[in-house]
Design a protein around this motif. Structure first.
Motif, PDB file in Angstrom:
ATOM      1  N   THR A   1      12.883   1.731  -1.078  1.00 40.79           N
ATOM      2  CA  THR A   1      11.560   1.116  -1.185  1.00 40.79           C
ATOM      3  C   THR A   1      11.434   0.330  -2.486  1.00 40.79           C
ATOM      4  O   THR A   1      10.754  -0.702  -2.523  1.00 40.79           O
ATOM      5  N   MET A   2      12.072   0.801  -3.537  1.00 35.63           N
ATOM      6  CA  MET A   2      12.048   0.057  -4.796  1.00 35.63           C
ATOM      7  C   MET A   2      12.675  -1.321  -4.617  1.00 35.63           C
ATOM      8  O   MET A   2      12.101  -2.341  -5.010  1.00 35.63           O
TER       9      MET A   2
ATOM     10  N   TRP B   1       6.964  -6.603   2.313  1.00 37.32           N
ATOM     11  CA  TRP B   1       6.069  -5.603   1.717  1.00 37.32           C
ATOM     12  C   TRP B   1       5.586  -4.616   2.771  1.00 37.32           C
ATOM     13  O   TRP B   1       5.517  -3.410   2.524  1.00 37.32           O
ATOM     14  N   MET B   2       5.278  -5.105   3.950  1.00 36.93           N
ATOM     15  CA  MET B   2       4.833  -4.212   5.028  1.00 36.93           C
ATOM     16  C   MET B   2       5.955  -3.259   5.451  1.00 36.93           C
ATOM     17  O   MET B   2       5.718  -2.085   5.736  1.00 36.93           O
ATOM     18  N   VAL B   3       7.171  -3.783   5.490  1.00 28.42           N
ATOM     19  CA  VAL B   3       8.317  -2.915   5.757  1.00 28.42           C
ATOM     20  C   VAL B   3       8.433  -1.860   4.666  1.00 28.42           C
ATOM     21  O   VAL B   3       8.696  -0.677   4.936  1.00 28.42           O
TER      22      VAL B   3
ATOM     23  N   THR C   1       5.635  -0.619  -6.321  1.00 28.89           N
ATOM     24  CA  THR C   1       5.835  -1.886  -5.597  1.00 28.89           C
ATOM     25  C   THR C   1       4.782  -2.059  -4.508  1.00 28.89           C
ATOM     26  O   THR C   1       4.381  -3.189  -4.198  1.00 28.89           O
ATOM     27  N   ILE C   2       4.327  -0.961  -3.919  1.00 27.86           N
ATOM     28  CA  ILE C   2       3.274  -1.039  -2.901  1.00 27.86           C
ATOM     29  C   ILE C   2       1.946  -1.414  -3.544  1.00 27.86           C
ATOM     30  O   ILE C   2       1.186  -2.244  -3.014  1.00 27.86           O
TER      31      ILE C   2
ATOM     32  N   ALA D   1      -0.851  -8.714  -4.423  1.00 32.46           N
ATOM     33  CA  ALA D   1      -0.227  -9.990  -4.082  1.00 32.46           C
ATOM     34  C   ALA D   1      -0.445 -10.385  -2.623  1.00 32.46           C
ATOM     35  O   ALA D   1      -0.613 -11.569  -2.308  1.00 32.46           O
ATOM     36  N   PHE D   2      -0.436  -9.401  -1.725  1.00 33.33           N
ATOM     37  CA  PHE D   2      -0.522  -9.691  -0.289  1.00 33.33           C
ATOM     38  C   PHE D   2      -1.788  -9.128   0.356  1.00 33.33           C
ATOM     39  O   PHE D   2      -2.311  -9.714   1.295  1.00 33.33           O
TER      40      PHE D   2
END
Length: 391
Positions: free
Chosen positions: A35-36, A63-65, A110-111, A117-118
């Motif tokens: 995930t990182m 990002w969704m993944v 990151t999430i 960002a998203f």
């Protein structure tokens, strides 16, 4: 006698159930490095300095993944603690596996950054409280990792300079990654909440970066005295870029975003100083990172000639390079130097190539099942093959 199709189904179901049960039993926090790496690539592509069609959409999809993977891994690891508590708690005494606790808050960071960002373009500013709440959770986990894992190193684990690798950095760096997320939250906060987040982010940076720099000094001594680690640890050579890149990124973002917050608190001159310290300190750390980057390239080239076996540790190629790329782009925006943008773009291209290679091989290894291994379940210290596959 005819073929009994119905009789085969229970056998297949039982085998799948046993495989899933074994996957849970062997699941370890090192999977959060996936995930990182995925999250940092999503963020880096979204900031790629030379626009290309679908740039934001590709980053958003990644990002969704990343979110789905983090949820899945959290469920698997929670299931291990529920179903196999005695085996799961052995991690605290293991000198390598325990370091990967730091990957959990870093993966969560990151999430959080992705929500800004998203998430905001998709759902509006209403996602900011979600990101802020997750940030406080991330801070708590990062501080816990940064204190408790070293405490266990000092009290119950066995370590030596000869066996040291850059994996030691993982629990320490989580706090400065949280500081970067705090810096990115600042433009979306106001009043006392913004000032509290700013101050705490600087504290988190100081909580992590000086200690990480100390570990890097010891790591240089270890490399000089005991030479390179084994080929199974090849990717660990890139981990040194993590605290350097994140440290530089944190200084630049905190300096760039702190001006209005300090001004609102009646300290406008401090904001000016913070901006200058951020740019100068970021450039100095970035320059330090160049040395480690070139060294990592040289070491990797040597490992490639010798033959580098794949393991889950290859995700160490991604996140450190990703945060160093983001720091490069941040310096480009702060200094208006085109050279930083060009270098950052090149680093992101390399990051995407690393990610694609490692992701494909990880999917293959996960499908076959050989990447799910927990060294802390080993009953003898002589069985090093499994531990090598882990790292």
């Amino acid at each position: 006698m005819g073929y009994d199709r119905g009789a085969a189904l229970p056998g297949l179901g039982a085998r799948l159930g046993l495989r899933m049960r074994e996957t849970v039993r062997q699941f370890t926090p090192n999977w959060f490095t996936v995930t990182m790496g995925t999250g940092v690539l999503a963020l880096a592509l979204n900031q790629f300095p030379f626009a290309f069609p679908g740039q934001h959409e590709i980053g958003r999809a990644l990002w969704m993944v990343d979110v789905c993977l983090f949820v899945l891994f959290s469920l698997l690891y929670a299931a291990r603690w529920i179903m196999f508590f005695d085996g799961a708690r052995r991690i605290f005494g293991h000198s390598v596996v325990s370091m990967f606790f730091g990957a959990i808050p870093m993966g969560l960071a990151t999430i959080i950054n992705g929500f800004l960002a998203f998430g905001i373009p998709m759902w509006g500013e209403g996602v900011v409280p979600v990101a802020l709440g997750l940030w406080w959770l991330d801070v708590a986990m990062a501080v816990a990792c940064g204190v408790l894992i070293p405490y266990m190193m000092f009290t119950r684990q066995e370590h030596s300079i000869g066996k040291m690798t850059a994996v030691w950095l993982l629990p320490v760096v989580a706090a400065e990654v949280a500081a970067v997320s705090g810096a990115q939250l600042l433009p979306h906060l106001a009043g006392e909440e913004a000032f509290r987040t700013l101050v705490l982010s600087y504290v988190l940076w100081a909580f992590s970066v000086p200690l990480a720099m100390s570990i890097l000094v010891i790591l240089v001594l270890r490399l000089a005295l005991h030479k390179l680690p084994s080929r199974d640890m090849a990717a660990s050579g890139w981990l040194a870029l993590g605290p350097i890149g994140t440290g530089a990124l944190g200084l630049v973002l905190l300096g760039s975003n702190s001006g209005p917050v300090f001004a609102a608190a009646g300290l406008p001159e401090v904001g000016t100083v913070a901006l200058g310290v951020g740019i100068i300190g970021g450039i100095m750390l970035w320059g330090y990172g160049v040395w480690w980057l070139l060294l990592a390239v040289l070491k990797t080239a040597r490992y490639v000639r010798e033959g580098m076996p794949f393991n889950i540790g290859w995700w160490g190629f991604t996140f450190p390079l990703g945060v160093y790329s983001l720091a490069t782009l941040a310096l480009g925006r702060a200094t208006h130097l085109d050279a930083f943008a060009a270098i950052g773009a090149g680093l992101i291209v390399c990051l995407a190539a690393f990610w694609a290679t490692v992701a494909v091989r990880t999917l293959h290894g996960a499908w076959l099942g050989y990447l799910f291994v927990s060294p802390c379940l080993l009953t003898t210290s002589s069985d090093t093959r499994v531990e090598a596959d882990f790292v």
